[in-house]
Design a protein around this motif. Structure first.
Motif, PDB file in Angstrom:
ATOM      1  N   PRO A 128      -2.561  12.398  11.321  1.00 20.03           N
ATOM      2  CA  PRO A 128      -3.664  13.302  11.679  1.00 20.03           C
ATOM      3  C   PRO A 128      -3.327  14.770  11.433  1.00 20.03           C
ATOM      4  N   GLY A 129      -4.307  15.475  10.879  1.00 18.94           N
ATOM      5  CA  GLY A 129      -4.122  16.885  10.577  1.00 18.94           C
ATOM      6  C   GLY A 129      -3.739  17.143   9.140  1.00 18.94           C
ATOM      7  N   GLY A 130      -3.355  16.075   8.410  1.00 26.38           N
ATOM      8  CA  GLY A 130      -2.963  16.230   7.013  1.00 26.38           C
ATOM      9  C   GLY A 130      -4.160  16.132   6.086  1.00 26.38           C
ATOM     10  N   TYR A 131      -3.887  16.331   4.802  1.00 33.41           N
ATOM     11  CA  TYR A 131      -4.948  16.353   3.790  1.00 33.41           C
ATOM     12  C   TYR A 131      -4.786  15.152   2.866  1.00 33.41           C
ATOM     13  N   THR A 132      -5.870  14.427   2.664  1.00 32.50           N
ATOM     14  CA  THR A 132      -5.920  13.340   1.694  1.00 32.50           C
ATOM     15  C   THR A 132      -6.635  13.837   0.451  1.00 32.50           C
ATOM     16  N   PRO A 133      -6.086  13.629  -0.749  1.00 37.70           N
ATOM     17  CA  PRO A 133      -6.750  14.126  -1.967  1.00 37.70           C
ATOM     18  C   PRO A 133      -8.209  13.686  -2.034  1.00 37.70           C
ATOM     19  N   ASP A 134      -9.078  14.637  -2.321  1.00 36.84           N
ATOM     20  CA  ASP A 134     -10.508  14.337  -2.347  1.00 36.84           C
ATOM     21  C   ASP A 134     -10.878  13.398  -3.486  1.00 36.84           C
ATOM     22  N   PHE A 135     -10.088  13.361  -4.560  1.00 32.99           N
ATOM     23  CA  PHE A 135     -10.480  12.484  -5.667  1.00 32.99           C
ATOM     24  C   PHE A 135     -10.351  11.008  -5.279  1.00 32.99           C
ATOM     25  N   ALA A 179       9.557   9.750  -4.993  1.00 34.32           N
ATOM     26  CA  ALA A 179       8.164   9.317  -5.154  1.00 34.32           C
ATOM     27  C   ALA A 179       7.237  10.511  -5.317  1.00 34.32           C
ATOM     28  N   GLY A 180       7.491  11.583  -4.549  1.00 37.05           N
ATOM     29  CA  GLY A 180       6.665  12.775  -4.660  1.00 37.05           C
ATOM     30  C   GLY A 180       6.792  13.438  -6.009  1.00 37.05           C
ATOM     31  N   ARG A 181       8.018  13.564  -6.493  1.00 37.36           N
ATOM     32  CA  ARG A 181       8.220  14.188  -7.819  1.00 37.36           C
ATOM     33  C   ARG A 181       7.568  13.364  -8.913  1.00 37.36           C
ATOM     34  N   ALA A 182       7.685  12.038  -8.832  1.00 33.51           N
ATOM     35  CA  ALA A 182       7.068  11.176  -9.846  1.00 33.51           C
ATOM     36  C   ALA A 182       5.555  11.341  -9.858  1.00 33.51           C
ATOM     37  N   ALA A 183       4.955  11.462  -8.677  1.00 32.11           N
ATOM     38  CA  ALA A 183       3.509  11.628  -8.605  1.00 32.11           C
ATOM     39  C   ALA A 183       3.074  12.950  -9.216  1.00 32.11           C
ATOM     40  N   LEU A 184       3.846  14.008  -8.987  1.00 25.74           N
ATOM     41  CA  LEU A 184       3.481  15.330  -9.504  1.00 25.74           C
ATOM     42  C   LEU A 184       3.780  15.467 -10.994  1.00 25.74           C
ATOM     43  N   ASP A 185       4.811  14.771 -11.458  1.00 32.74           N
ATOM     44  CA  ASP A 185       5.183  14.883 -12.878  1.00 32.74           C
ATOM     45  C   ASP A 185       4.188  14.176 -13.794  1.00 32.74           C
ATOM     46  N   ASP A 186       3.505  13.163 -13.286  1.00 31.80           N
ATOM     47  CA  ASP A 186       2.565  12.400 -14.111  1.00 31.80           C
ATOM     48  C   ASP A 186       1.258  12.200 -13.343  1.00 31.80           C
ATOM     49  N   PRO A 187       0.466  13.275 -13.197  1.00 35.63           N
ATOM     50  CA  PRO A 187      -0.763  13.139 -12.384  1.00 35.63           C
ATOM     51  C   PRO A 187      -1.759  12.136 -12.943  1.00 35.63           C
ATOM     52  N   LEU A 245       0.804  -1.212   0.000  1.00 40.79           N
ATOM     53  CA  LEU A 245       0.000   0.000   0.000  1.00 40.79           C
ATOM     54  C   LEU A 245       0.841   1.267   0.000  1.00 40.79           C
ATOM     55  N   SER A 246       2.158   1.137  -0.167  1.00 48.46           N
ATOM     56  CA  SER A 246       3.037   2.305  -0.047  1.00 48.46           C
ATOM     57  C   SER A 246       2.668   3.453  -0.981  1.00 48.46           C
ATOM     58  N   PRO A 247       2.234   3.213  -2.236  1.00 51.99           N
ATOM     59  CA  PRO A 247       1.843   4.373  -3.064  1.00 51.99           C
ATOM     60  C   PRO A 247       0.660   5.148  -2.479  1.00 51.99           C
ATOM     61  N   LEU A 248      -0.259   4.434  -1.813  1.00 47.82           N
ATOM     62  CA  LEU A 248      -1.385   5.122  -1.184  1.00 47.82           C
ATOM     63  C   LEU A 248      -0.970   5.831   0.095  1.00 47.82           C
ATOM     64  N   TRP A 249      -0.022   5.259   0.838  1.00 47.64           N
ATOM     65  CA  TRP A 249       0.389   5.894   2.094  1.00 47.64           C
ATOM     66  C   TRP A 249       0.977   7.275   1.859  1.00 47.64           C
ATOM     67  N   LEU A 250       1.507   7.523   0.656  1.00 46.73           N
ATOM     68  CA  LEU A 250       2.003   8.871   0.359  1.00 46.73           C
ATOM     69  C   LEU A 250       0.920   9.922   0.565  1.00 46.73           C
ATOM     70  N   PHE A 251      -0.325   9.525   0.317  1.00 44.07           N
ATOM     71  CA  PHE A 251      -1.430  10.494   0.309  1.00 44.07           C
ATOM     72  C   PHE A 251      -2.403  10.267   1.464  1.00 44.07           C
ATOM     73  N   VAL A 252      -1.984   9.501   2.456  1.00 43.85           N
ATOM     74  CA  VAL A 252      -2.771   9.331   3.677  1.00 43.85           C
ATOM     75  C   VAL A 252      -1.883   9.792   4.822  1.00 43.85           C
ATOM     76  N   PRO A 253      -1.743  11.099   4.989  1.00 42.61           N
ATOM     77  CA  PRO A 253      -0.823  11.624   6.004  1.00 42.61           C
ATOM     78  C   PRO A 253      -1.341  11.382   7.411  1.00 42.61           C
TER      79      PRO A 253
END
Length: 348
Positions: free
Chosen positions: A67-74, A120-128, A57-65
């Motif tokens: 407590p207090g963080g933001y998870t993409p609404d999509f 991992a962060g750059r790869a996610a942003l470079d190819d949304p 699940l590591s690719p998803l954990w990038l976007f499940v911060p």
């Protein structure tokens, strides 16, 4: 300052409920990141531990911060339909606009210092667009592995919650509905206040589309609110009865009810704190399935239970009258509306 939603006449007229299997999947994943919230779900975790070990699940954990963080609404966008299928929701997720996906992933990554600059962060942003595809594929795997086996029971609990709150609204109007959602939610002067949130500058505002209310099995003890546009303002709250979903022992029936119905039949009625199948009830009470089936038939004919097919199973749930008797309340306290504890697919 807490987050506030000021509801105008159009918002009040368009408040609605929905059940989202996609949202439930991501709330389960968020729960896994917060060990303090595991209490009600230890039995579920015990059953799924081996499955979890086989999921990367590591690719998803990038976007499940944390407590207090933001998870993409999509990842769990508010559904347009009240009862969408997981396939429809995944298709909608895969169709997310890449510009929106990049904006939401950037906001999520920014919650963890240095993550946006990591490989991992750059790869996610470079190819949304590719990021959306990968996350949708992994979400689909998580759904089938973790949620789908229990979905009939989970959905039954969510539907029973909506039916209960709909009865409250029928009896006492929106005031009765909105004041009872969660201890962290206040309703006064046409303003819905979520005390567990800060009032962020970019928080979503009510704008005439109404507020979407979604019960959740996994969100406890919190309330979750969707912030970003273009999504409809949404409040995700803990479903009534979710704490007894996996591991609660059957409660002892009141003595008066046992004398009226017989001990076994009263125990079956009292034990239906959440919807359950004949097989599950037989195992819970140590009775033969044929005996339980006979009790269920009598209770249903008396208007104390309702039944609904979920996949291969028929799940039984108490009606409002059944709730009153099982909880020791006078039947006169029951709403004079329909007795059914279920919401039909068409919302009727």
């Amino acid at each position: 300052m807490p987050l506030t939603l000021h509801l105008g006449p159009d918002d009040l007229a368009r408040c609605r409920f929905a059940i989202s299997p996609l949202c439930q999947t991501h709330e389960a994943l968020r729960m896994l990141r917060r060990p303090a919230r595991h209490g009600y779900h230890r039995a579920w975790l015990g059953r799924t531990r081996r499955t979890l070990a086989g999921l990367d699940l590591s690719p998803l954990w990038l976007f499940v911060p944390r407590p207090g963080g933001y998870t993409p609404d999509f990842l769990g966008a508010p559904p347009d339909d009240p009862f969408p299928s997981i396939d429809d929701e995944l298709a909608r997720m895969r169709a997310t606009d890449p510009c929106l996906a990049r904006a939401e992933t950037a906001r999520s990554l920014a919650c963890t210092p240095g993550l946006a600059e990591s490989a991992a962060g750059r790869a996610a942003l470079d190819d949304p667009a590719g990021t959306v595809r990968r996350l949708a594929d992994l979400t689909e795997r998580a759904w089938h592995a973790l949620i789908a086996p229990d979905w009939p029971r989970h959905r039954a609990v969510l539907e029973a919650d909506i039916a209960h709150r709909s009865r409250r609204a029928a009896d006492g109007g929106l005031d009765a509905l909105l004041t009872g959602l969660h201890p962290g939610i206040d309703w006064a002067g046409h303003t819905l206040t979520l005390r567990m949130y800060g009032d962020l500058a970019d928080a979503q505002r009510a704008d005439g589309r109404g507020v979407l209310l979604m019960p959740s099995v996994f969100v406890w003890p919190d309330v979750v609110s969707g912030f970003a546009r273009p999504w409809q303002p949404t409040v995700v709250y803990p479903a009534r009865g979710m704490g007894r979903l996996h591991s609660a022992p059957a409660p002892r029936p009141p003595e008066a009810l046992a004398r009226l119905l017989g001990h076994q039949r009263a125990a079956v009625l009292t034990g239906l704190t959440t919807p359950a199948s004949t097989t599950e009830l037989a195992r819970r009470h140590g009775l033969a399935p044929s005996t339980v089936s006979a009790h269920l038939t009598v209770l249903r004919e008396a208007g104390l239970l309702d039944a609904r097919r979920q996949g291969y199973y028929v799940l039984y749930a108490r009606t409002a009258l059944g709730d009153a008797l099982a909880e020791g309340r006078h039947p006169g306290a029951v709403s004079r509306g329909p007795w059914s504890s279920w919401v039909s697919r068409g919302g009727s």
